[in-house]
Design an enzyme around this catalytic site. Structure first.
Site, mmCIF file in Angstrom:
data_model
loop_
_atom_site.group_PDB
_atom_site.id
_atom_site.type_symbol
_atom_site.label_atom_id
_atom_site.label_comp_id
_atom_site.label_asym_id
_atom_site.label_seq_id
_atom_site.Cartn_x
_atom_site.Cartn_y
_atom_site.Cartn_z
ATOM 1 N N ASP A 176 -11.874 -9.766 5.080
ATOM 2 C CA ASP A 176 -13.165 -9.902 4.378
ATOM 3 C C ASP A 176 -13.617 -11.362 4.409
ATOM 4 O OD1 ASP A 176 -13.172 -7.162 3.635
ATOM 5 O OD2 ASP A 176 -13.966 -7.610 1.647
ATOM 6 N N ASP B 7 -5.968 -7.459 4.642
ATOM 7 C CA ASP B 7 -7.146 -6.917 3.955
ATOM 8 C C ASP B 7 -8.006 -8.061 3.427
ATOM 9 O OD1 ASP B 7 -8.845 -5.010 2.660
ATOM 10 O OD2 ASP B 7 -7.802 -5.421 0.776
ATOM 11 N N LYS C 133 4.060 -15.427 3.654
ATOM 12 C CA LYS C 133 4.295 -16.241 2.456
ATOM 13 C C LYS C 133 5.814 -16.442 2.373
ATOM 14 C CE LYS C 133 2.834 -18.249 -1.386
ATOM 15 N NZ LYS C 133 2.028 -19.489 -1.368
ATOM 16 N N ASP D 41 -1.842 -18.845 2.030
ATOM 17 C CA ASP D 41 -2.820 -19.625 1.252
ATOM 18 C C ASP D 41 -3.484 -20.677 2.146
ATOM 19 O OD1 ASP D 41 -0.288 -20.786 1.348
ATOM 20 O OD2 ASP D 41 -0.328 -21.553 -0.703
ATOM 21 N N TYR E 283 0.811 -1.212 0.000
ATOM 22 C CA TYR E 283 0.000 0.000 0.000
ATOM 23 C C TYR E 283 0.848 1.267 0.000
ATOM 24 C CZ TYR E 283 -4.345 -2.524 0.930
ATOM 25 O OH TYR E 283 -5.453 -3.322 0.830
HETATM 26 C C1 IPM Z 1 -10.207 -1.712 3.837
HETATM 27 C C2 IPM Z 1 -10.389 -1.283 2.398
HETATM 28 C C3 IPM Z 1 -9.248 -0.400 1.942
HETATM 29 C C4 IPM Z 1 -7.957 -1.197 2.068
HETATM 30 C C5 IPM Z 1 -9.400 0.135 0.509
HETATM 31 C C6 IPM Z 1 -10.691 0.853 0.315
HETATM 32 C C7 IPM Z 1 -8.251 1.022 0.130
HETATM 33 O O1 IPM Z 1 -10.538 -2.401 1.566
HETATM 34 O O2 IPM Z 1 -10.062 -0.827 4.713
HETATM 35 O O3 IPM Z 1 -10.238 -2.911 4.106
HETATM 36 O O4 IPM Z 1 -7.623 -1.995 1.168
HETATM 37 O O5 IPM Z 1 -7.252 -1.002 3.052
HETATM 38 MN MN MN Z 2 -10.765 -4.294 2.630
#
Ligand code: IPM
Ligand code: MN
Ligand code: NAD
Length: 360
Positions: free
Chosen positions: A255, A251, A195, A227, A145
């Site tokens: 999710d 990240d 990794k 993985d 990032y």
């Molecule tokens: C998160 C989001 C952000 C990230 C994006 C929107 C830049 O997905 O906060 O999880 O990848 O950090």
């Molecule tokens: Mn995210």
């Protein structure tokens, strides 16, 4: 606490459902403020696509200054198709990166818990998720990032480069933070995810994590390849307690962990550095597919206010009260569309009313 100085909360709604859920979260915080006499002051700031539209920049200096004067930052989400074409520095997401970097928020806590009442909402079988309670600690100010990026050439000659830098110091502080948090949890286990079979940064990560583990001999510290971790989250999420990992892996895995819980609309987060202000935001984004319909689940944002009170202001009692009110509303059968499985559901405001009615 009301006798002390006021506590300023920078409120940054952002875009899409970020705006919708933050309006509701502020109602909950305001009630907790009245009940517990916290002396909160709310001040709103512009960021994301909303700021691009208003002033031509995703995070105006005024917003950064507001955050600097604040005790904690409450943020919705930034981004959306309308602003997807701009250059990197002019995308809404840049607002997030500026806040994370400016305030040194290197540790992003993302808890995934499946309360018994929501077992049916998980896409996994009951026996697999029942009792799962894990915390992902995502490194937030390094890696891909923030590494150098470049783009050269056109069409078939086009090429792009992203870089993934990490220093030992960056790894050490976030792994330490994860270990300190694990000490306060009953199972006292940390899984460091990397990794290391491929990436040099991951080999450094594993070396440093191994060194840090020696400082925490009361914890179980294990290493896992990313993985395999993605697989284990759906095979056997109960094996995890605290997971610590680099920015991009965190990240993606967070999710996935939210999906295992049943909805992204349930996962709050806290981004912390070594000093205030911390940044508190739901893990989900602006959800353009449901924005403007009044149906977004506000619980991730409401649970985020509990993290703000606990980690940002050191106020455990109102934090626990908000979490209890959310749980009670769920136990009483209140559900937004993402959790209702096609049955009649409450909208964003009505779900918040249900939580407010149970907040004592
Ligand atoms: C998160 C989001 C952000 C990230 C994006 C929107 C830049 O997905 O906060 O999880 O990848 O950090
Ligand atoms: Mn995210
Ligand atoms: P998203 O998290 O916005 O949505 C993913 C899916 O989850 C969608 O189907 C959405 O409807 C659903 N969802 C998310 N939150 C929900 C809620 N509270 N209630 C019910 N359903 C919910 O991810 P995306 O669609 O990949 O991203 C949309 C935009 O948001 C992009 O511009 C992205 O960059 C941005 N984003 C911002 C943040 C942030 O500001 N922290 C985080 C993630 C994505």
């Amino acid at each position: 606490m009301s006798a002390g100085r006021p506590r300023r909360i920078a409120v940054i709604p952002g875009d899409g459902i970020g705006r919708e859920v933050i309006a509701e979260a502020v109602r909950v915080l305001a009630k907790a403020d009245r009940q517990y006499e916290l002396g909160l002051e709310f001040e709103e700031g512009l960021a994301g696509g909303a700021a691009i539209d208003a002033v031509g920049h995703p995070i105006p200096p005024k917003t950064v200054e507001l955050c600097r004067r604040s005790d904690a930052i409450l943020l919705g989400a930034c981004g959306g198709p309308k602003w997807d074409r701009g250059p990197r520095e002019l995308r809404p997401e840049q607002a997030l990166f500026t806040l994370r970097k400016t305030f040194g928020l290197y540790a992003n806590l993302r808890p995934a818990i499946v309360p018994p009442v929501l077992l049916a909402a998980s896409p996994l079988r009951r026996e697999i998720v029942e009792g799962a309670d894990l915390l992902i600690v995502r490194e937030l100010t390094g890696g891909l990032y923030f590494g150098a990026q470049s783009r050269t050439g056109e069409r078939e000659h086009a090429a792009a480069l992203d870089t993934l830098p990490y220093s030992a110091a960056e790894v050490r502080r976030v792994v330490r933070k994860a270990c300190e948090i694990a000490r306060g949890r009953p199972r006292r286990k940390v899984t460091s995810v990397d990794k290391a079979n491929v990436l040099e940064t991951s080999r450094l990560w594993r070396e440093v994590a191994t060194e840090v583990a020696r400082e925490f001999s009361d914890l179980t510290v294990e290493h896992m390849l990313v993985d395999n971790c993605a697989l284990q989250l759906v095979y056997n999420p109960k094996q995890f307690d605290v997971i610590v990992t680099e920015n991009m892996f965190g990240d993606i895995l967070s999710d996935e962990a939210a999906g295992v819980m049943g909805s992204l609309g349930l996962m709050p987060s806290a981004s912390l550095g070594d000093r205030p202000p911390g940044l508190f935001e739901p893990v989900h984004g602006t959800a353009p597919d449901i924005a403007g319909k009044g149906i977004a689940n506000p619980l991730a944002a409401i649970l985020t206010t509990a993290l703000l009170l606990r980690y940002g202001l050191g106020q455990e009692a109102p934090a626990a009260a908000i979490e209890a009110a959310v749980l009670q509303a769920l136990q009483d059968g209140c559900r937004t569309a993402d959790l209702a499985g096609g049955r009649p559901a409450l909208g964003t405001a009505a779900m918040t009313d249900a939580v407010l009615a149970r907040l004592h």
